[in-house]
Design an enzyme around this catalytic site. Structure first.
Site, PDB file in Angstrom:
ATOM      1  N   HIS A   1       0.807  -1.224   0.000  1.00  7.99           N
ATOM      2  CA  HIS A   1       0.000   0.000   0.000  1.00  7.99           C
ATOM      3  C   HIS A   1       0.840   1.274   0.000  1.00  7.99           C
ATOM      4  O   HIS A   1       0.525   2.242   0.686  1.00  7.99           O
ATOM      5  CB  HIS A   1      -0.980  -0.005   1.178  1.00  7.99           C
ATOM      6  CG  HIS A   1      -2.254  -0.714   0.862  1.00  7.99           C
ATOM      7  ND1 HIS A   1      -2.959  -1.440   1.795  1.00  7.99           N
ATOM      8  CD2 HIS A   1      -2.959  -0.834  -0.299  1.00  7.99           C
ATOM      9  CE1 HIS A   1      -4.032  -1.975   1.244  1.00  7.99           C
ATOM     10  NE2 HIS A   1      -4.052  -1.615  -0.030  1.00  7.99           N
TER      11      HIS A   1
ATOM     12  N   HIS B   1      -6.252  -4.550 -10.687  1.00  5.88           N
ATOM     13  CA  HIS B   1      -6.684  -4.286  -9.316  1.00  5.88           C
ATOM     14  C   HIS B   1      -8.202  -4.389  -9.271  1.00  5.88           C
ATOM     15  O   HIS B   1      -8.896  -3.968 -10.190  1.00  5.88           O
ATOM     16  CB  HIS B   1      -6.237  -2.875  -8.924  1.00  5.88           C
ATOM     17  CG  HIS B   1      -6.646  -2.456  -7.547  1.00  5.88           C
ATOM     18  ND1 HIS B   1      -7.654  -1.533  -7.308  1.00  5.88           N
ATOM     19  CD2 HIS B   1      -6.165  -2.800  -6.341  1.00  5.88           C
ATOM     20  CE1 HIS B   1      -7.774  -1.342  -6.009  1.00  5.88           C
ATOM     21  NE2 HIS B   1      -6.891  -2.102  -5.397  1.00  5.88           N
TER      22      HIS B   1
END
Length: 402
Positions: free
Chosen positions: A226, A326
């Site tokens: 992240h 994603h």
């Protein structure tokens, strides 16, 4: 483009399933109770509709309702390329309220709004021509897509692979509790821009080792970071993780600096993946030209839409770089992604964050994996119907229901 030839041929033959449509309204809703998805529906003068989805955004639904929707009323929804061209470069559009003065080059909420509307237009186009979306994008090269899920612990990982037969999982410290690693740092509680110390690096290695020990080498493991670390930490961490043969390390640093990402990639043997925060083919261009990523991860609900994602994949194909989209969406958008993945020669694997989350699966008709794969729908359009009652029940106050 294949789609335009398909549409022209259908109209030339007088095909009744390709009527002359006009957009009557475009409506977007935000859901309450922490739902990430925003749903968008295009309505036409002949009753035909298309539904799309976007997420990871603040305000995209209001951009659709206040600007994009009113300015597209009266347009032919099958002219997807023309609509996208105008949305990308709007200065002034005739009719409706004043549009933004100049939106070219923007990512964030505006591009997320475009992406959701574009998905709905493809859904509508497929229904109008009675074909699945993948047919409109050039046809498929595969019928089913391998999928990976998320796991917070080694035991959960073992349970997931047994339950779903997926061959890959993504793990990350922030899928469980961060306290065990953050509190040992130089700046306890700091969430990003992290420089990990020796104790934290050892903890990360132990974390990954636990999954590899539980799963063995029969399953692939990806590590989600992240965008939390600085360059030197990313390099050290990736080198320490090399023995575990990870599928990739995802966003070890932010995607803001192509050269920094290239430094990470060239200093480790672990594949480096990123892309959920890279917008449009123009954003991907330097990452591809410099080969700064091993694997790219476009989010089709944020990066410009289904067609834009297909173009990004074609650019990556020139550099022999695989695509692993994603996906933090409901089954509706996940199936939309699958239509695009079915057409990509360089597709690798598809993320499905909420596959077993009943709050999200209740928002659509059922979609299931079989032996760890998602079969692309052969129904017209995207092929997944939104559960309007479930969405209405969760729609935030102040939004007109779909």
């Amino acid at each position: 483009m294949f789609y335009m030839a398909f549409l022209a041929s259908a109209r030339a033959q007088g095909t009744s399933s390709v009527p002359k449509l006009k957009i009557r309204e475009i409506r977007a809703v935000r859901l309450r109770d922490g739902f990430n998805s925003r749903f968008i529906r295009v309505y036409t003068d002949q009753g035909l509709t298309g539904t799309g989805e976007t997420m990871d955004t603040v305000g995209a639904e209001d951009i659709v309702n206040s600007y994009i929707g009113p300015n597209l009323v009266g347009r032919d929804p099958l002219d997807i390329e023309g609509i996208l061209f105008d949305l990308w470069g709007w200065k002034r559009a005739s009719g409706g309220p004043p549009s933004p003065l100049f939106m070219r080059g923007m990512g964030g909420p505006y591009l997320s709004a475009i992406s959701g509307v574009e998905m709905a237009l493809w859904d509508l186009a497929g229904k109008a021509m009675n074909v699945p979306v993948y047919r409109l994008l050039g046809g498929r090269v595969r019928e089913k897509m391998p999928v990976y899920l998320h796991a917070a612990s080694p035991d959960e990982a073992k349970s997931l692979v047994a339950q779903t037969s997926v061959k890959a999982l993504k793990i990350g410290t922030d899928y469980s509790s961060d306290a065990w690693i953050l509190n040992k740092g130089f700046d306890p509680g700091k969430l990003w821009g992290l420089h990990l110390n020796t104790a934290q690096l050892d903890d990360m290695v132990s974390f990954v080792a636990g999954f590899r020990e539980k799963l063995g080498n029969a399953y692939d493991i990806a590590l989600e970071c992240h965008a939390r670390y600085d360059v030197e930490t990313a390099i050290q961490l990736c080198r320490l993780l090399e023995p575990f043969r990870l599928m990739w390390v995802e966003e070890p640093i932010p995607s803001d600096d192509v050269d920094a990402m290239l430094r990470v990639r060239t200093n480790t043997r672990v594949p480096i993946a990123a892309g959920e925060n890279i917008y449009s083919r123009y954003g991907y261009r330097p990452f591809l030209e410099k080969e700064a990523l091993s694997i790219i991860q476009p989010d089709m609900s944020k990066t410009g839409g289904l067609l834009e994602s297909r173009r990004i994949a074609s650019m990556a194909e020139v550099y022999s770089i695989p695509v692993a989209p994603h996906g933090v969406a409901s089954p509706l958008a996940t199936m939309a992604y699958a239509h695009v993945c079915a057409t990509m020669p360089n597709f690798m694997i598809l993320e499905w964050t909420y596959y077993l989350n009943q709050q999200y699966t209740a928002l659509t008709d059922p979609v299931a994996l079989k032996d760890g794969f998602l079969a692309v729908s052969d129904k017209p359009g995207i092929g997944v119907t939104l559960n309007d009652d479930a969405v209405k029940e969760r729609t935030e106050q102040g939004y007109k229901p779909l």
